[in-house]
Scaffold this motif. Structure first.
Motif, short mmCIF file in Angstrom:
data_model
loop_
_atom_site.label_atom_id
_atom_site.label_comp_id
_atom_site.label_asym_id
_atom_site.label_seq_id
_atom_site.Cartn_x
_atom_site.Cartn_y
_atom_site.Cartn_z
N SER A 168 0.84 -1.20 0.00
CA SER A 168 0.00 0.00 0.00
C SER A 168 0.87 1.25 0.00
O SER A 168 1.84 1.34 -0.76
N GLU A 169 0.57 2.21 0.88
CA GLU A 169 1.35 3.43 1.05
C GLU A 169 1.60 3.66 2.53
O GLU A 169 0.79 3.30 3.37
N ALA A 170 2.74 4.28 2.83
CA ALA A 170 3.07 4.59 4.22
C ALA A 170 3.21 6.10 4.38
O ALA A 170 3.65 6.80 3.47
N ILE A 171 2.81 6.60 5.56
CA ILE A 171 2.99 8.03 5.87
C ILE A 171 4.39 8.22 6.40
O ILE A 171 4.78 7.62 7.40
N ASN A 172 5.17 9.05 5.73
CA ASN A 172 6.55 9.37 6.12
C ASN A 172 6.67 10.87 6.34
O ASN A 172 5.83 11.64 5.88
N PHE A 173 7.72 11.25 7.03
CA PHE A 173 8.11 12.66 6.99
C PHE A 173 9.62 12.75 6.87
O PHE A 173 10.36 11.86 7.31
#
Length: 432
Positions: A230-235
């Protein structure tokens, strides 16, 4: 350095401080202003001219004086002159966003002046704005003009849960140097490498981390990166020690560290999360693989240090802002030279933003000016917004309908709001 040069530099510094103090007083004494009042002749920042604290008869008179002083105190005349040679002429006078209103005080606490950084304002919807005021993060409901406090880091802040790498003792009196808001997250960065993460839909603070080198955090950006499923939240956080760190918010804040040979002032992620633009205290910037940190290609065109960057939503184009007073537009498919070079008026290009539909790009100078360009017209036309003060933040609403500009200069943060061009003025007036 000769004594004559030192005296000249001291005099120029004194002039700049005098101007900043004058503008600070003007901002502190300003009034809220609606679009109807502005069209009736009221100053767009609610400034009253020719008072006991101001000898200037009009905005135009002070603008002429201010520009002359800014050009005198310009510390980099050679690189500015070199940079402007390659800039394309633009036709000024475009109006893409109409003046909407001015809020003269978002929160009754001063916002420190951070030169060459314009990331202290984030918009998550047309009604939700987040801003910084020294040790506090506030939320503004743009519809009601109501402000609430989100986080105060002047006192002792500790994370609510244990995670690997979590600084469980927390931090005290964190001086906010950078911030980012998105995907229901608030991330702030401190002067000594502190990173504090808060989920906006949860109580307390989720995570505290400190860089090993304790270097000042220069910028933060939250983005999505693809995973196997899927997608991951990164900063991504950039620091004065030359580091770029990527954190995975969903996997207990695991992170990757990439090191560069100069202080990194800004790193921004491509829309697909696979690439980073990394710029800092070097005329050369780098396009980097966000997974490995390896340099895909370097690009050169600026003459000073870069302090801002942003990607166009199509993922093929990005922009970089520099202390040479220019913004340069790049095509990732050919980085041998920029596709456009845009000149500012007086100071470094400290922040850049594209609308989510890719139609417009806004860039702000460190003080006094914001420029909005028509991307579809190859940046040939611009709207110039003339104001007084440090532009501490610049943000389009996700639906592209609004442009918000935060202004201060060691004063309380204030807000200028613009709405995408509409000719039916009675609708604008009814919203004030």
């Amino acid at each position: 350095v000769s004594g004559e040069n030192l005296n000249s530099q001291d005099h120029e510094c004194e002039m700049e401080m005098e101007d900043n103090e004058t503008i600070g007083v003007l901002i502190e004494n300003s009034d809220n202003t609606t679009s109807l009042e502005a069209r009736s002749g009221k100053d767009i920042q609610g400034i009253t001219w020719k008072t006991e604290t101001s000898d200037y008869k009009s905005r135009d008179e002070f603008r002429r004086f201010r520009l002359e002083r800014l050009w005198i105190v310009e510390p980099r005349p050679l690189i500015v002159e070199q940079a402007k040679q390659g800039c394309q002429p633009t036709l000024k006078g475009g109006i893409y966003y109409d003046y909407f209103k001015y809020n003269n005080c978002l929160m009754p606490f001063k916002q420190d002046y951070s030169p060459d950084y314009g990331g202290m304002l984030w918009c998550t919807s047309r009604h939700d704005l987040y801003f910084c005021s020294r040790y506090k993060i506030g939320h503004l409901n743009a519809l009601t003009s109501r402000t609430t406090e989100v986080l105060d880091v002047k006192g002792h802040v500790v994370p609510s849960k244990e995670h690997p790498g979590n600084h469980m003792h927390g931090f005290t009196k964190t001086c906010i140097e950078a911030m980012a808001v998105g995907h229901k997250l608030l991330i702030i960065g401190g002067n000594y490498g502190e990173l504090i993460c808060k989920h906006l839909n949860r109580p307390g603070v989720s995570f505290c981390f400190q860089l090993e080198n304790e270097a000042k955090i220069n910028s933060i950006e939250i983005f999505k990166r693809p995973t196997a499923t899927s997608e991951a939240i990164n900063f991504v956080a950039s620091d004065q020690g030359g580091g770029v760190d990527i954190f995975d918010v969903e996997k207990t804040f695991q992170f990757s560290h990439f090191q560069f040979p100069w202080p990194v002032k800004h790193a921004s992620s491509s829309p697909d999360g696979r690439q980073l633009v990394v710029v800092g205290d070097d005329p050369e910037g780098r396009l980097v693989d966000s997974e490995s940190g390896s340099t895909i290609q370097s690009f050169r065109g600026h003459f000073g240090c870069s302090c801002s960057s942003a990607w166009h939503p199509d993922g093929n184009m990005f922009a970089t802002g520099n202390t040479d007073r220019t913004c340069r537009i790049w095509d990732v498919r050919n980085l041998l030279q920029p596709v456009a070079a845009l000149e500012g008026n007086a100071t470094a290009i400290s922040s850049i933003s594209f609308t989510s539909d890719g139609r417009f790009m806004a860039m702000c100078e460190d003080v006094d000016f914001v420029h909005v360009y028509d991307v579809q017209d190859a940046f040939r036309r611009e709207q110039e917004i003339d104001l007084f003060g440090h532009v501490s933040g610049l943000s389009f609403s996700p639906d592209t309908e609004y442009l918000f500009i935060s202004v201060s200069i060691d004063t309380v943060p204030t807000l200028l709001s613009y709405q995408r061009r509409h000719r039916i003025y009675h609708y604008l007036d009814s919203m004030n």
